[in-house]
Design an enzyme around this catalytic site. Structure first.
Site, mmCIF file in Angstrom:
data_model
loop_
_atom_site.group_PDB
_atom_site.id
_atom_site.type_symbol
_atom_site.label_atom_id
_atom_site.label_comp_id
_atom_site.label_asym_id
_atom_site.label_seq_id
_atom_site.Cartn_x
_atom_site.Cartn_y
_atom_site.Cartn_z
ATOM 1 N N THR A 1 0.851 -1.198 0.000
ATOM 2 C CA THR A 1 0.000 0.000 0.000
ATOM 3 C C THR A 1 0.874 1.231 0.000
ATOM 4 O OG1 THR A 1 0.050 0.281 2.394
ATOM 5 C CG2 THR A 1 -1.715 -1.090 1.469
ATOM 6 N N ASP A 2 0.273 2.371 -0.287
ATOM 7 C CA ASP A 2 0.938 3.613 0.056
ATOM 8 C C ASP A 2 0.736 3.825 1.565
ATOM 9 O OD1 ASP A 2 2.424 5.859 -0.048
ATOM 10 O OD2 ASP A 2 1.297 6.854 -1.627
ATOM 11 N N TYR A 3 1.474 4.752 2.077
ATOM 12 C CA TYR A 3 1.600 5.036 3.509
ATOM 13 C C TYR A 3 0.243 5.138 4.235
ATOM 14 C CZ TYR A 3 4.615 7.188 7.116
ATOM 15 O OH TYR A 3 5.341 7.467 8.233
#
Ligand code: BGC
Length: 748
Positions: free
Chosen positions: A294-296
């Site tokens: 995932t992104d952050y």
């Protein structure tokens, strides 16, 4: 027990020959990462693992060294020791990462090595031009080399994974992250995406100087409404597939090992919970075999999106959609076990995620030698290696775009020069946003670099980037008066671009334009040098500048690159990978737009009820593909090998180009097409080829392109991918708005 398990893992690793060096070239995604020997090794490791340890492989925490978002967990060391966190990001240097790797290898039950990820976007320590700047070089060899060197330095610094390339097409310069991509065009962005993956991953992912690429941000992150970061994205499936998806796919077909989700929603579903994107398209259509991160904290953010009620539900949605690794969110760590117990997530799916991560650790060779990226001697030799600095200078020169020139450039050596503006003595700003750990202590400012050519300099800052303080104007004007030519360095500080740096206006702040106007009143010739990370609307500045050089953020050696271009040691060759509007209100504006039912034409008798603005032309200030040179090129004799072709015939396109100036120069010859009638409407121009050629002074060359049926395909009315018979226009020239034109017929 612990020692026994570690011995078993060692035996698994040694049981068959080492990881096969992998040829990484463009193949379908499904052709990568399916080595059966590695699959068997992963099986054997998985057999030893508890469910908690498998979940641990899906967990990625920031070391806290660098933080690029909210900090949720500074307890990561405890989890690493317990085998509950298998991957770390934002940690680098051999010393630091060795300590962490030692904990994973020597203190956990199974001794499984960690992955170390980091944002190596346009260089690690030696910084190359901003990605959008590099894209302006249209030079795939240089771009691949930049990524290769970034990987050499990053891998020498303990890293084995970069969160790049960023493959988001963007047609909205209000969005700060347009700086991280390759611009607005599908064809160019595809080439650049593949070049960057080749550079990072090299030919053999198990070599100690290659690192995994991560294709991001999947998908369509570059089209947030209003250009506001993290905002809603909504588009038709046709636009998604035809314009936004191809660069991600090109990167995956180039062998990228990992993919990152994006922060945005698409058609009402956030990317990190989007089964259509992560499973239907990525896995089932494209055959991607790596893992998805995932992104952050973007799993957690699905609660705020309003698609799930709490983080546990978010974890369920993400895992079932196809997310294999949770970056920083702690959702998988905290909830997966319970979700499995409740039957909401199948344990096999979690095992599949862990398998994909472990598999990449095998491909990287980490099971052969967990310390292969942790060699202090190599780190010393590679970081800021003189060859790397040389390459950075080379790419920086190639990335600069000469937007306007009345002959004031190149400068000759003996004039008195006034150097003015908030960027004139830039150091850290030369590196641009997302410089990661790039150091600026020994970066040379444009002012100091210019001294190499001319010591007869005057300096005045004039003003800051923003605000109303004009106290410095008088000094700037006085310096200008005493000089023969004035160099004005304007633009934006690096933190006005990148993540969470959206703007509602892409004009230069008024104070900077006012400084330029004040200097202009002296009557001295003005060269405007811009350093910024997005297209700017320069309608006011073009009128009061003799020459304009877009230098972007040119990197560690950027000061020297600017000086070399200004003094003609390097003849500029950059071309815009993105349209520069006249004013912000024209956004979105891009070259491959549709014609509309009421196209504007200057020759038409009807001027009101057509698709136009009342007080601003439709055309941009500087078109996609525009970029001048100190040479002058003339195009002639555009010829097609046939007037008609069938779908299995190829069309040869040739054009003559002459350098009718006294200086050698490089030109990027661009080929565009237009399909005049389609079952769905087609853009007025689409790039289908380009060649960067060197022409000696006075030299003429014939440049040839081949067009085939593949270049004519699109998503037809029924969403099938193919061409349609009919008339096509072919355009060739040095910019999208400066071309010769011919046409041909595609027969059934
Ligand atoms: C950015 C990503 C980046 C990640 C890790 C996020 O905020 O959107 O591009 O890779 O942080 O630093």
């Amino acid at each position: 027990m612990k020692i026994l398990n570690v011995i078993i893992i060692m035996a698994i690793v040694l049981s068959s020959c080492k990881t096969n060096p992998k040829e990484i070239t463009n193949k379908p995604a499904s052709a990568y990462f399916k080595d059966q020997k590695i699959e068997r090794k992963v099986d054997s490791v998985l057999n030893l693992m508890t469910l908690e340890e498998k979940i641990g492989q899906t967990v990625l925490f920031s070391s806290g060294w660098d933080v690029t978002g909210p900090t949720l967990n500074d307890n990561y060391l405890k989890y690493v020791k317990e085998g509950l966190c298998g991957n770390i990001f934002n940690a680098h240097t051999v010393k630091y990462n060795k300590r962490l790797q030692k904990i994973a290898v020597e203190e956990t039950r199974l001794g499984i090595p960690l992955l170390f990820g980091y944002d190596v976007i346009h260089g690690h320590k030696t910084i190359f031009p901003l990605s959008l700047g590099e894209a302006s070089s249209w030079d795939m060899t240089a771009i691949e080399k930049s990524a290769r060197i970034s990987a050499i330095e990053a891998s020498a610094s303990g890293l084995n994974w970069t969160f790049a390339p960023m493959c988001d097409i963007s047609r909205d310069p209000r969005w700060g992250r347009i700086s991280e991509g390759a611009g607005e065009d599908v064809y160019l962005a595809k080439k650049i995406a593949a070049a960057r993956v080749h550079g990072f991953q090299g030919k053999d992912l198990s070599a100690p100087n290659t690192i995994m690429a991560c294709v991001k941000h999947f998908a369509a992150y570059g089209a947030p409404q209003g250009g506001r970061d993290y905002n809603t994205v909504d588009m038709s499936d046709r636009v998604l597939r035809e314009t936004y998806l191809p660069p991600y796919k090109a990167a995956i077909d180039a062998g990228a090992a990992t993919v990152m989700t994006s922060f945005n929603e698409l058609d009402g579903v956030p990317s990190s919970g989007n089964h259509y994107l992560l499973t239907d398209i990525l896995r089932n259509e494209w055959g991607f075999n790596g893992f998805v991160v995932t992104d952050y904290t973007s799993i957690n953010e699905m609660v705020d999106h309003g698609i799930v009620a709490d983080e546990k539900e978010a974890g369920e949605l993400a895992m079932n959609a196809g997310v294999d690794m949770d970056m920083q969110g702690s959702v998988y760590l905290d909830h997966l076990k319970e979700l499995i117990r409740e039957g909401k997530v199948d344990e096999k799916r979690v095992e599949e995620a862990a398998r994909r991560v472990l598999k990449m650790k095998f491909y990287l060779g980490l099971f052969d030698d967990p310390y292969r990226y942790l060699d202090e001697k190599r780190e010393k030799e590679m970081i800021y290696n003189p060859d790397h600095l040389k390459a950075s200078l080379d790419v920086a020169k190639k990335s600069m775009v000469l937007l306007q020139n009345d002959g004031t450039l190149p400068l000759s050596g003996n004039k008195k020069i006034a150097i003015i503006g908030p960027h004139a003595k830039a150091t850290v700003n030369l590196l641009g946003s997302w410089r990661a750990s790039g150091g600026w202590d020994f970066v040379t400012s444009p002012f100091d670099a210019i001294k190499k050519y001319n010591k007869n300099l005057l300096y005045a800052k004039g003003c800051s980037f923003n605000g109303n303080d004009k106290k410095g104007f008088a000094e700037a004007v006085s310096a200008a008066k005493k000089s023969d030519v004035v160099l004005v360095f304007l633009g934006a500080p690096e933190n006005w671009s990148g993540e969470a740096a959206s703007r509602t206006s892409i004009e230069l702040p008024q104070i900077q334009t006012d400084l330029l106007k004040a200097v202009r009143k002296t009557g001295k010739p003005i060269v405007l040098v811009l350093m910024n990370g997005r297209p700017l609307a320069l309608e006011r500045e073009v009128k009061i500048s003799n020459s304009i050089l877009e230098a972007w953020y040119p990197g560690t050696e950027g000061g020297f690159a600017i000086a070399d271009v200004l003094f003609g040691k390097y003849n500029p060759s950059g071309k815009l990978p993105v349209t520069f509007p006249r004013v912000t209100g024209q956004i979105p504006i891009y070259y491959d737009m549709k014609n509309t039912g009421r196209p504007y034409s200057a020759n038409s008798t009807e001027q009101r009820y057509v698709s136009r603005y009342l007080f601003t032309p439709n055309t941009p200030l500087f078109a996609f593909g525009h970029g001048l040179s100190y040479s002058h090129f003339t195009y002639s004799n555009l010829k097609l090998s046939a007037q008609e072709i069938t779908k299995d015939q190829k069309l040869e396109v040739s054009v003559q180009i002459k350098n009718d100036s006294k200086v050698d120069g490089e030109e990027t010859v661009q080929l565009y097409i237009r399909d005049l009638v389609g079952s769905v409407t087609r853009p007025v121009k689409q790039l289908k080829g380009f060649q960067k050629v060197l022409l000696k002074a006075g030299e003429t060359k014939t440049i040839n392109f081949i067009l085939s049926n593949d270049d004519l395909k699109f998503y037809r009315k029924d969403m099938s991918w193919g061409s349609e018979p009919g008339k096509f226009n072919v355009f060739v020239g040095g910019a999208s708005d400066s071309v010769l034109e011919e046409s041909f017929l595609l027969k059934d």
